[in-house]
Motif scaffolding. Structure first.
Motif, PDB file in Angstrom:
ATOM      1  N   THR A   1       0.872  -1.169   0.000  1.00 20.40           N
ATOM      2  CA  THR A   1       0.000   0.000   0.000  1.00 20.40           C
ATOM      3  C   THR A   1       0.910   1.220   0.000  1.00 20.40           C
ATOM      4  O   THR A   1       1.835   1.301   0.812  1.00 20.40           O
ATOM      5  CB  THR A   1      -0.918  -0.004   1.229  1.00 20.40           C
ATOM      6  OG1 THR A   1      -1.796  -1.132   1.119  1.00 20.40           O
ATOM      7  CG2 THR A   1      -1.763   1.253   1.293  1.00 20.40           C
ATOM      8  N   VAL A   2       0.687   2.123  -0.940  1.00 25.31           N
ATOM      9  CA  VAL A   2       1.578   3.285  -1.032  1.00 25.31           C
ATOM     10  C   VAL A   2       0.888   4.520  -0.482  1.00 25.31           C
ATOM     11  O   VAL A   2      -0.336   4.651  -0.519  1.00 25.31           O
ATOM     12  CB  VAL A   2       2.022   3.554  -2.493  1.00 25.31           C
ATOM     13  CG1 VAL A   2       2.979   2.477  -2.965  1.00 25.31           C
ATOM     14  CG2 VAL A   2       0.825   3.672  -3.422  1.00 25.31           C
ATOM     15  N   THR A   3       1.725   5.421   0.027  1.00 26.27           N
ATOM     16  CA  THR A   3       1.266   6.719   0.513  1.00 26.27           C
ATOM     17  C   THR A   3       2.066   7.776  -0.227  1.00 26.27           C
ATOM     18  O   THR A   3       3.297   7.686  -0.287  1.00 26.27           O
ATOM     19  CB  THR A   3       1.520   6.844   2.033  1.00 26.27           C
ATOM     20  OG1 THR A   3       0.859   5.760   2.688  1.00 26.27           O
ATOM     21  CG2 THR A   3       1.007   8.168   2.577  1.00 26.27           C
ATOM     22  N   LEU A   4       1.371   8.732  -0.845  1.00 22.02           N
ATOM     23  CA  LEU A   4       2.062   9.773  -1.592  1.00 22.02           C
ATOM     24  C   LEU A   4       1.546  11.127  -1.128  1.00 22.02           C
ATOM     25  O   LEU A   4       0.366  11.446  -1.304  1.00 22.02           O
ATOM     26  CB  LEU A   4       1.833   9.600  -3.093  1.00 22.02           C
ATOM     27  CG  LEU A   4       2.270   8.221  -3.625  1.00 22.02           C
ATOM     28  CD1 LEU A   4       1.063   7.407  -4.035  1.00 22.02           C
ATOM     29  CD2 LEU A   4       3.254   8.359  -4.780  1.00 22.02           C
ATOM     30  N   HIS A   5       2.433  11.899  -0.476  1.00 21.30           N
ATOM     31  CA  HIS A   5       2.073  13.248  -0.045  1.00 21.30           C
ATOM     32  C   HIS A   5       2.398  14.196  -1.188  1.00 21.30           C
ATOM     33  O   HIS A   5       3.545  14.263  -1.627  1.00 21.30           O
ATOM     34  CB  HIS A   5       2.882  13.656   1.185  1.00 21.30           C
ATOM     35  CG  HIS A   5       2.699  12.733   2.349  1.00 21.30           C
ATOM     36  ND1 HIS A   5       1.514  12.637   3.043  1.00 21.30           N
ATOM     37  CD2 HIS A   5       3.550  11.858   2.937  1.00 21.30           C
ATOM     38  CE1 HIS A   5       1.641  11.755   4.013  1.00 21.30           C
ATOM     39  NE2 HIS A   5       2.867  11.257   3.975  1.00 21.30           N
ATOM     40  N   VAL A   6       1.409  14.929  -1.674  1.00 16.88           N
ATOM     41  CA  VAL A   6       1.639  15.856  -2.784  1.00 16.88           C
ATOM     42  C   VAL A   6       1.374  17.271  -2.288  1.00 16.88           C
ATOM     43  O   VAL A   6       0.244  17.605  -1.901  1.00 16.88           O
ATOM     44  CB  VAL A   6       0.730  15.522  -3.978  1.00 16.88           C
ATOM     45  CG1 VAL A   6       0.980  16.502  -5.124  1.00 16.88           C
ATOM     46  CG2 VAL A   6       0.968  14.085  -4.452  1.00 16.88           C
ATOM     47  N   ALA A   7       2.422  18.090  -2.257  1.00 15.96           N
ATOM     48  CA  ALA A   7       2.301  19.474  -1.788  1.00 15.96           C
ATOM     49  C   ALA A   7       2.287  20.414  -2.987  1.00 15.96           C
ATOM     50  O   ALA A   7       2.992  20.198  -3.968  1.00 15.96           O
ATOM     51  CB  ALA A   7       3.468  19.813  -0.866  1.00 15.96           C
ATOM     52  N   ASN A   8       1.484  21.449  -2.909  1.00 15.26           N
ATOM     53  CA  ASN A   8       1.306  22.386  -4.018  1.00 15.26           C
ATOM     54  C   ASN A   8       1.932  23.740  -3.683  1.00 15.26           C
ATOM     55  O   ASN A   8       1.418  24.471  -2.839  1.00 15.26           O
ATOM     56  CB  ASN A   8      -0.195  22.552  -4.303  1.00 15.26           C
ATOM     57  CG  ASN A   8      -0.465  23.494  -5.459  1.00 15.26           C
ATOM     58  OD1 ASN A   8       0.459  23.931  -6.157  1.00 15.26           O
ATOM     59  ND2 ASN A   8      -1.736  23.813  -5.672  1.00 15.26           N
ATOM     60  N   THR A   9       3.042  24.083  -4.353  1.00 13.41           N
ATOM     61  CA  THR A   9       3.652  25.408  -4.152  1.00 13.41           C
ATOM     62  C   THR A   9       3.267  26.379  -5.268  1.00 13.41           C
ATOM     63  O   THR A   9       3.809  27.478  -5.348  1.00 13.41           O
ATOM     64  CB  THR A   9       5.194  25.317  -4.092  1.00 13.41           C
ATOM     65  OG1 THR A   9       5.685  25.009  -5.396  1.00 13.41           O
ATOM     66  CG2 THR A   9       5.659  24.259  -3.105  1.00 13.41           C
ATOM     67  N   LEU A  10       2.352  25.962  -6.156  1.00 16.74           N
ATOM     68  CA  LEU A  10       1.911  26.847  -7.242  1.00 16.74           C
ATOM     69  C   LEU A  10       0.902  27.862  -6.702  1.00 16.74           C
ATOM     70  O   LEU A  10       0.393  27.724  -5.597  1.00 16.74           O
ATOM     71  CB  LEU A  10       1.231  26.023  -8.346  1.00 16.74           C
ATOM     72  CG  LEU A  10       2.059  24.952  -9.040  1.00 16.74           C
ATOM     73  CD1 LEU A  10       1.161  24.095  -9.927  1.00 16.74           C
ATOM     74  CD2 LEU A  10       3.176  25.589  -9.859  1.00 16.74           C
ATOM     75  N   ASP A  11       0.583  28.854  -7.534  1.00 18.01           N
ATOM     76  CA  ASP A  11      -0.485  29.773  -7.140  1.00 18.01           C
ATOM     77  C   ASP A  11      -1.805  29.393  -7.819  1.00 18.01           C
ATOM     78  O   ASP A  11      -2.699  30.196  -7.975  1.00 18.01           O
ATOM     79  CB  ASP A  11      -0.091  31.231  -7.438  1.00 18.01           C
ATOM     80  CG  ASP A  11       0.285  31.434  -8.894  1.00 18.01           C
ATOM     81  OD1 ASP A  11       0.045  30.510  -9.708  1.00 18.01           O
ATOM     82  OD2 ASP A  11       0.801  32.514  -9.223  1.00 18.01           O
ATOM     83  N   GLU A  12      -1.883  28.154  -8.260  1.00 21.68           N
ATOM     84  CA  GLU A  12      -3.131  27.636  -8.820  1.00 21.68           C
ATOM     85  C   GLU A  12      -3.314  26.201  -8.323  1.00 21.68           C
ATOM     86  O   GLU A  12      -2.370  25.591  -7.813  1.00 21.68           O
ATOM     87  CB  GLU A  12      -3.084  27.643 -10.357  1.00 21.68           C
ATOM     88  CG  GLU A  12      -1.970  26.768 -10.925  1.00 21.68           C
ATOM     89  CD  GLU A  12      -1.839  26.855 -12.452  1.00 21.68           C
ATOM     90  OE1 GLU A  12      -2.047  27.947 -13.007  1.00 21.68           O
ATOM     91  OE2 GLU A  12      -1.540  25.818 -13.062  1.00 21.68           O
ATOM     92  N   ASP A  13      -4.523  25.657  -8.504  1.00 23.31           N
ATOM     93  CA  ASP A  13      -4.794  24.287  -8.073  1.00 23.31           C
ATOM     94  C   ASP A  13      -3.961  23.293  -8.872  1.00 23.31           C
ATOM     95  O   ASP A  13      -3.571  23.556 -10.010  1.00 23.31           O
ATOM     96  CB  ASP A  13      -6.282  23.942  -8.284  1.00 23.31           C
ATOM     97  CG  ASP A  13      -7.169  24.584  -7.231  1.00 23.31           C
ATOM     98  OD1 ASP A  13      -6.680  25.484  -6.502  1.00 23.31           O
ATOM     99  OD2 ASP A  13      -8.345  24.193  -7.134  1.00 23.31           O
ATOM    100  N   THR A  14      -3.709  22.149  -8.265  1.00 25.34           N
ATOM    101  CA  THR A  14      -3.005  21.099  -8.973  1.00 25.34           C
ATOM    102  C   THR A  14      -3.634  19.758  -8.622  1.00 25.34           C
ATOM    103  O   THR A  14      -4.619  19.682  -7.868  1.00 25.34           O
ATOM    104  CB  THR A  14      -1.491  21.129  -8.658  1.00 25.34           C
ATOM    105  OG1 THR A  14      -0.803  20.276  -9.566  1.00 25.34           O
ATOM    106  CG2 THR A  14      -1.196  20.665  -7.232  1.00 25.34           C
TER     107      THR A  14
END
Ligand SMILES: [Cu+2]
Length: 581
Positions: A82-95
């Motif tokens: 089972t994988v866990t992937l933390h995705v952080a957004n440093t953009l100024d728009e949604d991702t």
């Protein structure tokens, strides 16, 4: 400092990296091949999406990246974990990140506004899902034009059971297209004029010079709002074609020892480009399609539609370099790399072939009742026979053409073909007439039989529609922005979905959340695919057993087609009593 703050802060570090090589992910530089070390169970990955200046050839490009690189880092999972992937957004728009071809719980699929809200600026989203398959896949953003801007990376899943083929080393070969234009401007240009990037269109001068100046031909194409040389919307005029993030001059290189069996995991991560792949001097044995094992097929060349993957085995026996040549379908450019026994070697780069021309089969015209006079009128188009390289073992002689129904799908569709027909034995426009053995969809035969052998209980027919001149693309003449109802699927039912391509372009159709079993006549051995290429005027069926409830995306994987409306939601519901499986 929590994980979100930590990742958002580390995003700045990625962006601060400089130097040519450090901006490419490790797999792209791994000349020795990918390590085959098995990774531990239940891995955790940290991914940061941000803006990064990356070099593309001699120029600096402003890309949207995952952990600072284009392509994004190689993710390697183990089937069963089972994988866990933390995705952080440093953009100024949604991702967002979508795991292409992965069967997973609905909320983990990563398509904004379908089953997930998207990842807002400054936020972190954690994906967490069991890995229940193996093979070569990829991942990419499903937000706006971020995929065109660099948010795509390879995803490899090592199987629990040994694979039915052997190899000594492996490489990812990720193909993509880069434009220095803002993709919003690319779309605006296409909307102004569908043929904006197509300078290969025949000019009036060409028509006078050649003997094919048939007025009927010209009028016919005019009615279709197309030209016989419209092969790709966005071309080498603006695109630089990349292999593992490198333009042709950078010559991505994978090393081998003569006599080794080398596995190449080809992934087409382009936003708008089909590639025709060959390695002059080497036969390629296809062993996987879309991550699923297939009976080995030896070919000289294969066409890879956008979003497809093909795994091939090659056995370079000589102590010399071989060029991996990925020519775009419209012949306006190519991606290129090298397999070599030593770094720094190269082999000749093949001449680009002349641009292909659409055929009568692409136009959905019948051959019946057509005398030579009318054929001459349509001169300039290649006859289907010359395009035909049918060698599939189940190649049928002449698939029956089906006339188009009375519904022409309204103003969103510029024209309908007279007839559509299966084209699984057809190598596709520009292929099959030069003696090379080209992969056909009818060649793809699954290694394991499909579990669900029930006859489909019903059929859903979906027409691929569009208007090239206004640059509108849709299903059944309706753009997604016109809010068509979700297409209802029942949990556990057996369903035939038939795609009818009313346009004169190829469309790579991707269904999320469940496999499509491409009906190429092999019954239980039909190959499973996540993306099917539907040729012009083609009728192509897939069989589906929806087994995860929820809303799933169904769309064309040409980014500009999806963005202008060739997108639908499929809703798998559990309301009715389902039969036993
Ligand atoms: Cu399309």
């Amino acid at each position: 400092m929590d994980r979100r703050d930590f990742l958002l802060a580390s995003g700045a570090t990625f962006a601060g990296l400089s130097g040519l090589n450090s901006l490419l992910p490790a797999f792209a530089w791994c000349e020795e091949g990918i390590g085959v070390t098995r990774v531990g169970q239940d891995q955790v990955f940290d991914l940061v999406i941000g803006r990064t200046a990356v070099p593309i050839g001699d120029r600096s490009a402003s890309a949207v990246t995952v952990n600072g690189s284009v392509p994004a880092p190689l993710l390697r999972f183990q089937e069963g974990e089972t994988v866990t992937l933390h995705v952080a957004n440093t953009l100024d728009e949604d991702t967002s990140i979508h795991w292409h071809g992965i069967i997973l719980p609905n909320g983990m699929d990563g398509v904004p506004k379908v089953a997930f809200a998207g990842i807002r600026p400054g936020e972190l989203f954690t994906y967490h899902y069991p890995v229940r398959q193996s093979g070569t896949y990829w991942y990419h953003s499903h937000s706006g034009f971020q995929e065109q801007l660099g948010v795509y990376g390879p995803l490899i899943i090592d199987p629990i059971e040994p694979e039915p083929f052997a190899y000594d080393r492996e490489y990812v070969v990720m193909l993509s297209d880069w434009t220095f234009e803002n993709p919003n401007d690319v779309l605006a240009n296409l909307k102004k004029m569908g043929g904006y990037y197509n300078f290969q269109r025949r000019t009036l001068g060409d028509l006078f010079r050649s003997s094919d100046a048939g007025l009927g031909d010209r009028l016919r194409w005019g009615r279709m709002r197309m030209d016989a040389t419209d092969i790709a919307d966005v071309t080498g005029y603006t695109y630089t074609y990349l292999m593992n993030g490198m333009p042709p001059a950078r010559n991505w290189t994978g090393l081998f020892e003569p006599g080794e069996r080398v596995r190449l995991r080809f992934i087409n991560a382009a936003a708008g480009s089909y590639f025709d792949v060959r390695i002059p001097g080497l036969e390629m044995t296809i062993v996987q399609a879309d991550g699923q094992n297939v009976q080995p097929v030896s070919v000289d060349e294969f066409r890879i539609a956008i979003a497809e993957t093909y795994d091939v085995i090659v056995e370079p026996s000589e102590d010399r370099a071989y060029t991996i040549f990925a020519e775009t379908m419209d012949r306006s450019g190519y991606a290129r790399g090298t397999l070599a026994p030593h770094a720094g070697m190269s082999a000749p780069i093949p001449e680009r072939r002349s641009r292909p021309v659409r055929t009568m089969a692409d136009m959905g015209m019948t051959m019946d009742g057509m005398d030579m006079g009318s054929m001459e009128m349509r001169g300039g188009m290649a006859m289907p026979e010359t395009e035909h390289g049918g060698h599939g073992e189940n190649a049928s002689a002449a698939p029956a053409p089906v006339p188009h129904g009375p519904d022409h799908h309204g103003p969103g569709n510029s024209a309908v073909p007279d007839v559509t027909r299966p084209r699984l034995d057809d190598p596709g426009v520009g292929l099959g007439s030069d003696g090379r053995r080209v992969l056909l969809y009818s060649d793809l035969r699954s290694v394991v039989p499909w579990r669900d052998t029930r006859e489909p209980g019903r059929e859903v027919e979906l027409h691929l529609t569009g208007n090239m001149e206004r640059y509108l693309w849709s299903f059944d003449g309706k753009k997604f922005s016109q809010a068509p109802e979700p297409i209802p699927f029942q949990l556990g039912e057996r369903l035939r979905v038939t795609f009818v391509n009313d346009t004169m372009m190829e469309h790579p159709i991707h269904l999320h959340g469940m496999w499509m079993e491409l009906d190429n006549g092999l019954g239980a051995f039909n190959p499973r695919k996540h993306t099917v290429n539907v040729k012009p005027a083609e009728r192509l069926s897939v069989l589906v057993t929806p087994d995860v409830p929820g809303k799933w995306a169904l769309h064309c994987h040409i980014l500009y087609h999806m963005e202008t409306g060739m997108f639908r939601v499929v809703e798998v519901s559990n309301t009715a009593a389902t039969e036993d499986r």
